[in-house]
Design a protein around this motif. Structure first.
Motif, PDB file in Angstrom:
ATOM      1  N   UNK A 238       0.817  -1.216   0.000  1.00  0.00           N
ATOM      2  CA  UNK A 238       0.000   0.000   0.000  1.00  0.00           C
ATOM      3  C   UNK A 238       0.849   1.263   0.000  1.00  0.00           C
ATOM      4  N   UNK A 239       2.092   1.158   0.463  1.00  0.00           N
ATOM      5  CA  UNK A 239       2.909   2.364   0.617  1.00  0.00           C
ATOM      6  C   UNK A 239       4.050   2.469  -0.379  1.00  0.00           C
TER       7      UNK A 239
ATOM      8  N   UNK B 292      15.221  -7.114   4.166  1.00  0.00           N
ATOM      9  CA  UNK B 292      14.689  -5.951   4.867  1.00  0.00           C
ATOM     10  C   UNK B 292      14.630  -6.279   6.353  1.00  0.00           C
ATOM     11  N   UNK B 293      14.554  -5.259   7.180  1.00  0.00           N
ATOM     12  CA  UNK B 293      14.518  -5.461   8.624  1.00  0.00           C
ATOM     13  C   UNK B 293      13.231  -6.181   9.017  1.00  0.00           C
ATOM     14  N   UNK B 294      13.381  -7.291   9.708  1.00  0.00           N
ATOM     15  CA  UNK B 294      12.225  -8.102  10.089  1.00  0.00           C
ATOM     16  C   UNK B 294      11.205  -7.266  10.856  1.00  0.00           C
ATOM     17  N   UNK B 295       9.944  -7.342  10.428  1.00  0.00           N
ATOM     18  CA  UNK B 295       8.871  -6.617  11.090  1.00  0.00           C
ATOM     19  C   UNK B 295       8.694  -5.182  10.639  1.00  0.00           C
ATOM     20  N   UNK B 296       9.514  -4.716   9.690  1.00  0.00           N
ATOM     21  CA  UNK B 296       9.503  -3.310   9.273  1.00  0.00           C
ATOM     22  C   UNK B 296       8.887  -3.190   7.881  1.00  0.00           C
ATOM     23  N   UNK B 297       7.609  -2.805   7.815  1.00  0.00           N
ATOM     24  CA  UNK B 297       6.908  -2.720   6.533  1.00  0.00           C
ATOM     25  C   UNK B 297       7.496  -1.638   5.635  1.00  0.00           C
ATOM     26  N   UNK B 298       7.972  -0.536   6.219  1.00  0.00           N
ATOM     27  CA  UNK B 298       8.565   0.528   5.402  1.00  0.00           C
ATOM     28  C   UNK B 298       9.842   0.046   4.727  1.00  0.00           C
ATOM     29  N   UNK B 299      10.630  -0.734   5.444  1.00  0.00           N
ATOM     30  CA  UNK B 299      11.862  -1.255   4.851  1.00  0.00           C
ATOM     31  C   UNK B 299      11.542  -2.285   3.770  1.00  0.00           C
TER      32      UNK B 299
END
Length: 386
Positions: free
Chosen positions: A228-229, A326-333
């Motif tokens: 979505x982002x 990507x950093x685990x748990x980080x949707x922006x990453x």
């Protein structure tokens, strides 16, 4: 204790998924090598829930010996059943998978006077209820120490996590998962194009695929938030597919409703078709052992974006630029990693995917896995090579 010569390895697994899998392919490949190298048959002990699965009938038609165990029974009942099966099949060794029947098999093997091997496909549990955490520490700190002959971990970090939880380091062997490249393979370009058209994927769409059997652990919510982002000129062509399980459609739909570009689809028996729909596979898992799906997607010549779980990066990351993290748990990453993939040309995505496929075929084959498991069995059984 059995009075006749051992003739069989019991493979005991809490597996009842709707479709066959890389896990089953691994055991069936190992069965042939066990017969040829050790002169032993293989019998499979699976939960009652697996009895009506189509892949069970296929395996039995091909000659597999399959027995069933009631998952919901008491430990006493399960130990009794496993001991009886061990006697009936003249078990030389009991080998468990996925944890559920580990303690039962350890006690049954002790009563039979036979060795037992536990196979750790997932990390040592540190989250969850207090009672479950205590149970895991007793299992690894006491049962494993006293009754288990070998623990096979799918990665070094899985082994280290269990050792930190009290398991005896001396009993561990690390055997990385092998990937069935005949099952997970790239589709012919014409077949792939036709499949994508039938699924409603337009020319020029870039499809990210995530498997959502356990949607929270697998990060379906992170995937939807990232989709979505994700921004940039090429984002208008980004599409997401989340594969749901048998009974979790409502849960998955609830997680992805914020991302209009994400569709939820059912699983299919042929995983090559799932990977054929995609341009990139995403593993957004919050916890894993060493996921077969990442290796399968790579074998299907796909680039991969994965959360930066240590064991996943250590094994699959060696493939090179075709594995983005990507950093685990980080949707922006995760969204940033998706944007990087979207910014590459179609030709570069193909090149990255093919490099991934070559890495799997050369280094993580089922043949290599089976040979390493035979070495574990020889060590436990005291059987010399040759």
């Amino acid at each position: 204790m059995p009075t006749t010569d051992p003739a069989c390895i019991l493979q005991i697994a809490d597996y009842s998924a709707p479709f066959a899998s890389n896990f089953l392919s691994s055991l069936f490949r190992l069965e042939g090598l066990v017969r040829d190298r050790l002169g032993l048959r293989t019998a499979y002990v699976l939960p009652e829930a697996a009895r009506e699965r189509p892949w069970i009938r296929t395996a039995q038609d091909a000659g597999a010996i399959v027995e069933f165990l009631e998952r919901g029974g008491s430990h006493r009942q399960r130990i009794r059943t496993l001991r009886c099966l061990g006697l009936e099949h003249r078990a030389a060794l009991l080998h468990t998978h996925f944890g559920t029947f580990d303690a039962d098999a350890a006690v049954a093997a002790w009563r039979l006077g036979r060795p037992v091997v536990w196979h750790m496909h997932s990390p040592f549990l540190t989250a969850g209820s207090w009672r479950r955490g205590v149970g895991e520490r007793i299992k690894f700190g006491l049962v494993a120490r006293l009754l288990v002959d070998r623990i096979v971990a799918v990665s070094p970090s899985v082994a280290e996590g269990a050792v930190a939880g009290g398991a005896p380091r001396s009993k561990f062997s690390v055997v990385l998962n092998g990937i069935d490249v005949e099952r997970a393979h790239p589709l012919d370009p014409a077949d792939r194009s036709a499949l994508r058209r039938r699924t409603g994927i337009a020319d020029g769409d870039v499809v990210f695929l995530l498997l959502g059997w356990e949607p929270l652990r697998k990060g379906a919510d992170l995937f939807a938030e990232a989709m979505a982002s994700v921004s940039g000129e090429s984002a208008m062509h980004a599409r997401g597919l989340v594969v749901r399980g048998e009974t979790n459609e409502a849960e998955v739909l609830g997680m992805v409703r914020s991302a209009p570009s994400v569709r939820v689809i059912p699983g299919v028996p042929d995983v090559a078709e799932l990977y054929g729909l995609a341009d990139c596979f995403v593993s957004a898992s919050r916890a894993e052992g060493l996921p077969y799906a990442v290796g399968e997607a790579m074998a299907a010549d796909l680039p991969v974006i994965t959360s930066d779980l240590a064991q996943v990066v250590a094994v699959y990351g060696r493939a090179g630029a075709g594995v983005l993290t990507f950093r685990s748990g980080d949707a922006k990453d995760l969204a940033a990693a998706m944007a990087r993939l979207l910014a590459t040309s179609p030709e570069d995505r193909v090149r990255l995917g093919r490099a991934n496929g070559a890495f799997i075929r050369e280094g993580l084959s089922l043949r290599r896995w089976s040979e390493e498991m035979i070495a574990v069995y020889r060590s436990v059984l005291g059987t010399p090579e040759g």
